[in-house]
Scaffold this active site. Structure first.
Site, PDB file in Angstrom:
ATOM      1  N   TYR A 140       0.818  -1.214   0.000  1.00 12.71           N
ATOM      2  CA  TYR A 140       0.000   0.000   0.000  1.00 12.71           C
ATOM      3  C   TYR A 140       0.853   1.266   0.000  1.00 12.71           C
ATOM      4  O   TYR A 140       0.371   2.350  -0.299  1.00 12.71           O
ATOM      5  CB  TYR A 140      -0.946   0.030   1.209  1.00 12.71           C
ATOM      6  CG  TYR A 140      -2.040  -1.028   1.167  1.00 12.71           C
ATOM      7  CD1 TYR A 140      -2.222  -1.826   0.051  1.00 12.71           C
ATOM      8  CD2 TYR A 140      -2.892  -1.218   2.242  1.00 12.71           C
ATOM      9  CE1 TYR A 140      -3.206  -2.800   0.000  1.00 12.71           C
ATOM     10  CE2 TYR A 140      -3.894  -2.189   2.203  1.00 12.71           C
ATOM     11  CZ  TYR A 140      -4.034  -2.973   1.077  1.00 12.71           C
ATOM     12  OH  TYR A 140      -5.017  -3.927   1.040  1.00 12.71           O
ATOM     13  N   LYS A 190       3.448 -15.508   1.482  1.00  9.90           N
ATOM     14  CA  LYS A 190       3.374 -16.193   0.182  1.00  9.90           C
ATOM     15  C   LYS A 190       4.821 -16.501  -0.206  1.00  9.90           C
ATOM     16  O   LYS A 190       5.301 -16.122  -1.275  1.00  9.90           O
ATOM     17  CB  LYS A 190       2.653 -15.279  -0.820  1.00  9.90           C
ATOM     18  CG  LYS A 190       2.262 -15.938  -2.110  1.00  9.90           C
ATOM     19  CD  LYS A 190       1.156 -16.958  -1.974  1.00  9.90           C
ATOM     20  CE  LYS A 190       0.923 -17.644  -3.314  1.00  9.90           C
ATOM     21  NZ  LYS A 190       0.092 -18.848  -3.216  1.00  9.90           N
ATOM     22  N   ASP A 222      -3.082 -18.212   0.759  1.00 12.65           N
ATOM     23  CA  ASP A 222      -4.248 -18.856   0.130  1.00 12.65           C
ATOM     24  C   ASP A 222      -4.777 -19.974   1.024  1.00 12.65           C
ATOM     25  O   ASP A 222      -5.984 -20.117   1.230  1.00 12.65           O
ATOM     26  CB  ASP A 222      -3.911 -19.360  -1.283  1.00 12.65           C
ATOM     27  CG  ASP A 222      -2.516 -19.948  -1.408  1.00 12.65           C
ATOM     28  OD1 ASP A 222      -1.772 -19.947  -0.410  1.00 12.65           O
ATOM     29  OD2 ASP A 222      -2.167 -20.427  -2.504  1.00 12.65           O
ATOM     30  N   ASP A 246      -5.336  -7.126   5.550  1.00 16.43           N
ATOM     31  CA  ASP A 246      -6.547  -6.391   5.184  1.00 16.43           C
ATOM     32  C   ASP A 246      -7.638  -7.397   4.820  1.00 16.43           C
ATOM     33  O   ASP A 246      -8.784  -7.330   5.285  1.00 16.43           O
ATOM     34  CB  ASP A 246      -6.207  -5.489   3.977  1.00 16.43           C
ATOM     35  CG  ASP A 246      -7.287  -4.456   3.713  1.00 16.43           C
ATOM     36  OD1 ASP A 246      -8.303  -4.468   4.422  1.00 16.43           O
ATOM     37  OD2 ASP A 246      -7.117  -3.660   2.770  1.00 16.43           O
ATOM     38  N   ASP A 250     -10.887  -8.984   7.500  1.00 18.96           N
ATOM     39  CA  ASP A 250     -12.300  -8.866   7.124  1.00 18.96           C
ATOM     40  C   ASP A 250     -12.956 -10.243   7.074  1.00 18.96           C
ATOM     41  O   ASP A 250     -14.103 -10.409   7.489  1.00 18.96           O
ATOM     42  CB  ASP A 250     -12.444  -8.193   5.755  1.00 18.96           C
ATOM     43  CG  ASP A 250     -12.639  -6.687   5.882  1.00 18.96           C
ATOM     44  OD1 ASP A 250     -12.371  -6.152   6.976  1.00 18.96           O
ATOM     45  OD2 ASP A 250     -13.052  -6.059   4.896  1.00 18.96           O
TER      46      ASP A 250
END
Ligand code: NAD
Length: 360
Positions: A140, A190, A222, A246, A250
């Site tokens: 970000y 990852k 994943d 992020d 959620d």
């Protein structure tokens, strides 16, 4: 303790008011004192000062021991210039206070099991996960980023970058948090594909040497997102970078089914931290005394735990919230047509939590 309140917009002032009452009741019970001040942020600050984060708000936060925020934004400010949107105030205060760690617990009160989106056989194993997300680095914020035309077509790019010091400080937050919980950290990355994730895993492993009492495991993001719905009971603390956190925070939140119940903390190197509910300003019910104040009340409990190391007082608030639900009180967002429940207003919910704290 000096607490700066940033009520903000919409239901923000209503839910913050109830959280302050709960803090005061907890202070009376646990023999400490609370002094509050208020500052402007978001739409309320745009209306009064023409900007979403006036310098005096930053100063007031930095001069306090801790900060409690309601919510920002609403349709009234949807068309203001992008540079002064209410959300700019939120990102700005996190940056100004150096808050690099975002802590989001997602847990299921047994009384709200019916709200959970998971099958009964899965949720009955328990759901109590803390996502520790790096908040100020990663893709970000990484440079270079941009958009250009290459060989006659549009191309856009971002950079996922982490330094070892950034990884180490967020890993420490996760290990420290795990010590106050069930002592397990699962680091999500990852590393089978991304160089930045390989460094992430390396530095997390090195940092773990100082936390041998905490159990460390790793998952690719994943797989982590699958495991979170397949069997969330396997997780205690999930440690993630900005992007993965992020998404996973959620996901962890939504499976509990109740957005009005979810607290969060954003922490820096020391005090003050910033505590806020996960939900927004809920313009559709603002000013009607209908909002669920429990996410903000539980954020106040996180404040006592993380900024003031008051475990007993924090637990007292959490227990009082559980008892309030057990008494059958529900704000509208938690009403699903079950029988035996009593519809409560925002302030009635606050009354009940305060009363339960006093009797505990
Ligand atoms: P929202 O979270 O405000 O509302 C979504 C739905 O959940 C609405 O139906 C609302 O009534 C309900 N809801 C949310 N919190 C509730 C509570 N405590 N009690 C009862 N019901 C509750 O999300 P949105 O509608 O997407 O956004 C509304 C505004 O809030 C927008 O301006 C958005 O930018 C802003 N927002 C702010 C924050 C923040 O301040 N951290 C976070 C998300 C959204």
């Amino acid at each position: 303790m000096k607490i700066c309140l940033l009520p903000g917009d919409g239901i923000g002032p209503e839910v913050v008011r109830q959280a302050v009452r709960v803090l005061e009741a907890t202070a009376a019970k646990h023999a400490f004192s609370v002094e509050t001040s208020e500052a402007l942020i978001g739409g309320a600050a745009i209306d009064a000062k023409g900007e979403p984060l006036p310098q005096e708000t930053i100063d007031a936060c930095q001069a306090s021991d801790s900060v409690l925020l309601g919510a920002v934004g609403g349709p009234k400010w949807d068309n203001v210039d992008r540079s002064i949107r209410p959300e700019v105030g939120l990102l700005g205060i996190r940056k100004a206070m150096g808050l690099f760690a975002n802590l989001r617990p997602a847990s299921l009160f047994p009384e709200l099991a019916a709200d959970c989106l998971l099958r009964e056989d899965i949720r009955s194993k328990g759901l109590d996960v803390l996502v520790v997300r790096e908040l100020t680095g990663g893709i970000y914020f990484g440079e270079p980023k941009g958009r250009e035309v290459r060989d006659g077509e549009r191309v856009a790019y971002n950079t996922m970058v982490y330094s070892e010091s950034e990884i180490r400080r967020i890993a420490k937050v996760a290990f420290e948090a795990a010590r106050k919980r069930r002592g397990r950290v699962c680091s999500v990355d990852k590393a089978n594909v991304l160089d930045v994730s390989m460094l992430w895993r390396e530095v997390v492993t090195e940092t773990h040497k100082d936390y041998a009492d905490v159990e460390l495991s790793y998952l690719y993001v994943d797989n982590a997102s699958m495991q979170l719905v397949r069997d969330p009971s396997q997780f205690d603390v999930l440690l993630t970078g900005n992007l993965f956190g992020d998404i996973l925070s959620d996901e962890a939140a939504v499976i509990t089914g109740s957005i009005g119940m979810l607290p969060s903390a954003s922490l820096g190197a020391g005090r003050p931290g910033l505590y806020e509910p996960v939900h927004g300003s809920a313009p559709d019910i603002a000013g009607q005394n209908k909002a669920n104040p429990l996410a903000t009340i539980l954020s106040a409990a996180m404040m006592l735990r993380h900024d003031f190391d008051m475990q007993d007082a924090a637990q007292n608030i959490e227990r009082a919230v559980g008892e309030t639900l057990a008494q059958g009180l529900r704000t509208g967002d938690l009403m699903r047509g079950q029988t035996g429940l009593k519809l409560a207003s925002c302030s009635e919910m606050g009354d009940a939590v305060v009363a339960n704290i006093a009797k505990n």
